[in-house]
Design a protein around this motif. Structure first.
Motif, PDB file in Angstrom:
ATOM      1  N   ALA A 166       0.836  -1.206   0.000  1.00 29.02           N
ATOM      2  CA  ALA A 166       0.000   0.000   0.000  1.00 29.02           C
ATOM      3  C   ALA A 166       0.866   1.250   0.000  1.00 29.02           C
ATOM      4  O   ALA A 166       0.586   2.218  -0.725  1.00 29.02           O
ATOM      5  N   GLY A 167       1.918   1.264   0.815  1.00 27.54           N
ATOM      6  CA  GLY A 167       2.776   2.443   0.898  1.00 27.54           C
ATOM      7  C   GLY A 167       3.627   2.652  -0.336  1.00 27.54           C
ATOM      8  O   GLY A 167       3.689   3.764  -0.885  1.00 27.54           O
ATOM      9  N   ILE A 168       4.294   1.593  -0.786  1.00 28.75           N
ATOM     10  CA  ILE A 168       5.123   1.719  -1.993  1.00 28.75           C
ATOM     11  C   ILE A 168       4.249   2.106  -3.178  1.00 28.75           C
ATOM     12  O   ILE A 168       4.586   2.994  -3.968  1.00 28.75           O
ATOM     13  N   GLY A 169       3.093   1.456  -3.297  1.00 31.76           N
ATOM     14  CA  GLY A 169       2.199   1.763  -4.417  1.00 31.76           C
ATOM     15  C   GLY A 169       1.637   3.165  -4.361  1.00 31.76           C
ATOM     16  O   GLY A 169       1.415   3.787  -5.399  1.00 31.76           O
ATOM     17  N   TYR A 306      -5.038   0.109  -1.955  1.00 24.77           N
ATOM     18  CA  TYR A 306      -4.039  -0.975  -1.956  1.00 24.77           C
ATOM     19  C   TYR A 306      -2.814  -0.581  -2.779  1.00 24.77           C
ATOM     20  O   TYR A 306      -2.201  -1.409  -3.431  1.00 24.77           O
ATOM     21  N   GLY A 307      -2.484   0.724  -2.750  1.00 19.53           N
ATOM     22  CA  GLY A 307      -1.361   1.179  -3.554  1.00 19.53           C
ATOM     23  C   GLY A 307      -1.621   1.079  -5.040  1.00 19.53           C
ATOM     24  O   GLY A 307      -0.690   1.094  -5.843  1.00 19.53           O
ATOM     25  N   ASP A 308      -2.921   0.996  -5.428  1.00 18.24           N
ATOM     26  CA  ASP A 308      -3.269   0.817  -6.845  1.00 18.24           C
ATOM     27  C   ASP A 308      -2.388  -0.251  -7.490  1.00 18.24           C
ATOM     28  O   ASP A 308      -1.901  -0.097  -8.618  1.00 18.24           O
ATOM     29  N   CYS A 309      -2.195  -1.333  -6.745  1.00 19.31           N
ATOM     30  CA  CYS A 309      -1.278  -2.370  -7.225  1.00 19.31           C
ATOM     31  C   CYS A 309      -2.001  -3.394  -8.081  1.00 19.31           C
ATOM     32  O   CYS A 309      -3.224  -3.571  -7.993  1.00 19.31           O
ATOM     33  N   LEU A 310      -1.258  -4.057  -8.910  1.00 19.51           N
ATOM     34  CA  LEU A 310      -1.686  -5.261  -9.606  1.00 19.51           C
ATOM     35  C   LEU A 310      -0.781  -6.370  -9.078  1.00 19.51           C
ATOM     36  O   LEU A 310       0.400  -6.429  -9.442  1.00 19.51           O
TER      37      LEU A 310
END
Length: 361
Positions: A166-169, A306-310
């Motif tokens: 979440a943070g890195i994203g 969610y950090g706009d993650c995939l």
């Protein structure tokens, strides 16, 4: 055949968690049973225990997890038994309007396992974020399993399942931090520190950490912050402006989830800058801002899911970067504990000296 395992259950609002026998059914179509090896203790789990998410008690807590796929149900092609995986709580559907537009990180129809884990008496459990990984084994949708390099330590890998991702994203994906940017991160817990790591990875020239705890600020420096501001004694907006030539930061990441810190983020950014909200507010919180200021300052106000993650894209990439020594995911692991220590881990969250307690099974 259903299996009996130990798991950490929150029986009711603000009641102490307890280790119970959990019945894990065989996986149905599109589902998998995962033998959990490690699971981080995230603040979201505490929110569940406190009734801050919903009141669907009892909850099977835990969601920042890594483990090995033990069995799969019919029609599963993503993983096979023996795969080392990180669990995620946003299994994309592939067919909603966001997925069809090529933006699966915004999937509007994410899903979990349909079968329910239960207590011995048949009481259905609500799995935290559709995972429920404070348990020796858990049942999830196969799409919640992302294969990664099995040589990485499970205690490290699992943290990508929520807070660290979440943070890195929030920095890399949502905030689109670029080379030479100035970044301010408000709130230096696990998510905020991960945003600092992400900003450094993206090439930010100046990373300003803001918190009310000097211990957290010292940790933030070790993660890559170039400057720190203790907002209990200093106006953080003025401090950020002073450190950015009077302009404000290009990107401000709010990792607390409170109206007062969001206002600080809003006014600490440069004209046409970006505010990213990754801290999770509670349902009762309200925000007031002068609409003229929203218009006049321009830029973008974003929320980071969610950090706009995939997961299929980002989890393996970040594990590779960790293995190469370019980021240190292990720095987020403060201590390893057992299933019976989760209640104590929740208490430690308030002491300010832990990034992540990780349950190791």
């Amino acid at each position: 055949m259903a299996q009996q395992v130990r798991g950490v259950v929150a029986p009711g609002k603000n009641e102490p968690v307890r280790v119970e026998t959990v019945i894990v059914p065989d996986p149905g179509p599109g589902e998998a049973v995962v033998r959990v090896q490690a699971c981080g203790v995230c603040h979201t789990d505490l929110h569940y225990k406190q009734g801050g998410i919903n009141d669907d008690f009892p909850f099977l807590l835990g969601h920042e997890a890594a483990g090995v796929v033990e069995s799969v149900g019919p029609d599963v092609t993503e993983v096979t038994p023996g795969d080392f995986v990180i669990l995620n709580w946003r299994a994309v559907c592939g067919s909603c309007r966001a997925c069809r537009r090529g933006r699966p990180w915004y999937c509007f129809d994410t899903h979990n396992a349909t079968r329910k884990m239960t207590l011995e008496d048949g009481t259905e459990l609500s799995a935290a974020l559709g995972i429920g990984a404070f348990a020796e084994k858990t049942l999830v949708a196969a799409g919640q399993c992302t294969k990664v390099d099995p040589s990485v330590a499970p205690a490290v890998a699992g943290l990508l399942g929520c807070g660290v991702m979440a943070g890195i994203g929030a920095a890399v994906n949502t905030g689109a931090v670029g080379r030479g940017d100035t970044v301010a991160v408000i709130g230096c817990g696990g998510v905020g520190d991960a945003a600092i790591v992400g900003s450094r990875l993206a090439g930010a020239a100046r990373i300003i950490a803001v918190d009310i705890d000097d211990r957290k600020l010292e940790t933030a420096r070790s993660m890559g912050a170039t400057h720190t501001v203790n907002s209990s004694t200093t106006d953080p907006v003025e401090a950020v402006r002073e450190l950015t030539g009077g302009f404000g930061a290009d990107v401000v990441i709010e990792a607390v989830g409170r109206p007062e810190t969001y206002r600080q983020a809003f006014y600490a950014r440069d004209l046409a800058g970006t505010v990213v909200l990754v801290g999770v507010p509670t349902p009762d919180m309200k925000l007031e801002l002068p609409l003229l200021d929203v218009f006049g300052r321009g830029g973008a106000l974003k929320s980071s899911w969610y950090g706009d993650c995939l997961p299929s894209r980002d989890f393996p990439m970040l594990i590779d970067l960790h293995q190469q020594g370019r980021i240190d995911l292990g720095a987020f692991v403060t201590e390893t504990i057992g299933l019976g220590d989760v209640e104590k881990a929740f208490a430690r969250m308030h002491e300010g000296d832990v990034l992540r307690s990780v349950v190791v099974l």
